[in-house]
Design a protein around this motif. Structure first.
Motif, short mmCIF file in Angstrom:
data_model
loop_
_atom_site.label_atom_id
_atom_site.label_comp_id
_atom_site.label_asym_id
_atom_site.label_seq_id
_atom_site.Cartn_x
_atom_site.Cartn_y
_atom_site.Cartn_z
N THR A 71 1.61 0.11 1.73
CA THR A 71 1.27 -0.50 0.45
C THR A 71 0.85 0.52 -0.59
OG1 THR A 71 -1.00 -0.90 1.18
CG2 THR A 71 0.59 -2.69 1.48
N ARG A 72 0.36 1.65 -0.20
CA ARG A 72 -0.08 2.67 -1.15
C ARG A 72 0.97 3.73 -1.42
NH1 ARG A 72 -6.46 3.83 -0.65
NH2 ARG A 72 -7.10 1.67 -0.67
N GLN A 73 2.14 3.56 -0.89
CA GLN A 73 3.21 4.53 -1.10
C GLN A 73 3.64 4.46 -2.56
OE1 GLN A 73 6.62 3.85 1.36
NE2 GLN A 73 6.77 5.99 1.84
N PRO A 74 3.80 5.61 -3.22
CA PRO A 74 4.20 5.56 -4.63
C PRO A 74 5.55 4.87 -4.79
CG PRO A 74 4.23 7.82 -3.81
CD PRO A 74 3.68 6.95 -2.72
N ARG A 75 5.62 4.03 -5.78
CA ARG A 75 6.85 3.31 -6.04
C ARG A 75 7.79 4.17 -6.86
NH1 ARG A 75 5.87 -1.30 -3.55
NH2 ARG A 75 3.87 -2.28 -3.87
N ARG A 76 9.07 4.08 -6.54
CA ARG A 76 10.06 4.83 -7.30
C ARG A 76 10.36 4.10 -8.59
NH1 ARG A 76 13.81 5.94 -2.18
NH2 ARG A 76 12.66 7.67 -1.34
N ARG A 77 10.33 4.84 -9.67
CA ARG A 77 10.65 4.26 -10.96
C ARG A 77 12.14 4.34 -11.21
NH1 ARG A 77 6.01 6.79 -14.90
NH2 ARG A 77 4.26 5.92 -13.79
N ARG A 120 -0.69 2.54 4.52
CA ARG A 120 0.28 3.59 4.15
C ARG A 120 1.48 3.00 3.42
NH1 ARG A 120 0.66 9.13 3.86
NH2 ARG A 120 2.72 9.78 4.46
#
Length: 79
Positions: free
Chosen positions: A34-40, A32
């Motif tokens: 590592t697959r969390q969307p990264r904030r741009r 969970r």
């Protein structure tokens, strides 16, 4: 004697299930995280956007805007 064997089996299975739950929970949490969307990071406005905002705000005349826009377009072709 039968009581202690049944109790030992119960506790063995209980401990095994708890270990499975703990390892599964740790694996789920790792996936969970590592697959969390990264904030741009926010994107910066382009030079043309800045120019259009300045024109819309009345900071420059139409002639100044046209001249600056032409210079920006010339620079885009050079790159």
């Amino acid at each position: 004697m039968m009581h202690s064997t049944a109790a030992a089996a119960f506790w063995s299975i209980t401990v095994l299930v708890l270990w499975i739950v703990a390892v599964g929970g740790a694996a789920w949490a790792a996936v969970r995280m590592t697959r969390q969307p990264r904030r741009r990071p926010p994107t910066l406005p382009s030079p043309l956007d800045i120019l259009e905002r300045r024109f819309a705000a009345g900071e420059m005349t139409h002639d100044e805007f046209d001249e600056a826009r032409a210079r920006l377009r010339e620079h885009e072709l050079d790159v």
